[in-house]
Design a protein around this motif. Structure first.
Motif, short mmCIF file in Angstrom:
data_model
loop_
_atom_site.label_atom_id
_atom_site.label_comp_id
_atom_site.label_asym_id
_atom_site.label_seq_id
_atom_site.Cartn_x
_atom_site.Cartn_y
_atom_site.Cartn_z
N MET A 291 0.78 -1.41 -0.23
CA MET A 291 0.09 0.04 0.03
C MET A 291 0.60 0.99 0.10
SD MET A 291 -2.74 -0.68 -0.04
CE MET A 291 -4.18 -1.98 0.32
N LEU A 292 0.70 2.39 -0.83
CA LEU A 292 1.50 3.50 -1.14
C LEU A 292 0.80 4.28 0.35
CD1 LEU A 292 3.61 4.55 -2.61
CD2 LEU A 292 1.68 5.25 -4.05
N ILE A 293 1.36 5.10 1.18
CA ILE A 293 0.93 6.27 1.92
C ILE A 293 1.27 7.68 1.75
CG2 ILE A 293 -0.50 4.07 3.14
CD1 ILE A 293 2.32 5.43 5.38
N THR B 115 8.93 5.63 9.69
CA THR B 115 9.58 6.31 8.66
C THR B 115 9.32 5.20 7.29
OG1 THR B 115 10.81 7.39 10.26
CG2 THR B 115 11.66 7.09 8.18
N MET B 116 9.72 5.65 6.11
CA MET B 116 9.67 5.36 4.90
C MET B 116 8.35 3.97 4.97
SD MET B 116 13.33 5.87 4.15
CE MET B 116 13.13 5.23 2.40
N GLY B 117 8.43 3.05 5.54
CA GLY B 117 7.32 1.62 5.69
C GLY B 117 7.21 0.82 6.12
N TRP C 133 3.87 -1.05 4.23
CA TRP C 133 2.83 0.55 3.69
C TRP C 133 3.93 0.92 3.28
CZ3 TRP C 133 -0.77 2.67 8.46
CH2 TRP C 133 -1.75 2.44 8.56
N ILE C 134 4.13 1.41 2.67
CA ILE C 134 5.46 2.76 1.91
C ILE C 134 5.14 3.44 2.01
CG2 ILE C 134 6.76 2.28 -0.62
CD1 ILE C 134 6.92 0.33 1.47
N GLU C 135 5.94 5.24 2.31
CA GLU C 135 5.57 6.03 2.26
C GLU C 135 5.51 5.95 0.79
OE1 GLU C 135 6.62 9.88 3.98
OE2 GLU C 135 7.64 8.49 4.97
#
Length: 123
Positions: A40-42, A56-58, A73-75
């Protein structure tokens, strides 16, 4: 610099995260699925503002209890290469922790070494 968690007692920090993660709607965009895991892009800033300043970042459920099971989750970073490296890092870390029960610090170190090799090859 100490992170936010280090300023609170463990139980205070856990209560803070729990209270701030309940009923919080984080916009998530699925970008692909790897086996049983959805990437998931967040918006990392949104997570830090609404749930935890430590994100932070993921991340994944073995590190952050507010990330649902079988999600990573990936920033939403500007660079596609940074996103790819972060995805690989998080998948390696999650696999090691879930499959072998290795603690976060050791799994993170292994995933960081994998990520470093990928970045080193890119130059």
């Amino acid at each position: 610099m100490k992170n936010f968690k280090s300023f609170l007692k463990e139980e205070e920090y856990e209560r803070f995260v729990q209270n701030n993660s309940q009923n919080v709607d984080i916009k998530k965009t699925p970008i692909f699925k790897y086996k049983d895991v959805t990437i998931m892009l967040i918006d990392g800033e949104e997570v830090r503002n609404k749930i935890s300043v430590d994100f932070t970042m993921g991340g994944h459920e073995f590190v952050y209890d507010y990330v649902p099971e079988n999600e990573v989750w990936i920033e939403d970073l500007k660079s596609d290469f940074d996103k790819l490296c972060t995805i690989i890092h998080e998948l390696v870390e999650r696999y090691i922790m879930g499959k072998y029960g290795i603690e976060y610090e050791e799994a993170h170190d292994i995933a960081t070494k994998v990520e470093y090799q990928i970045r080193k090859k890119r130059g």
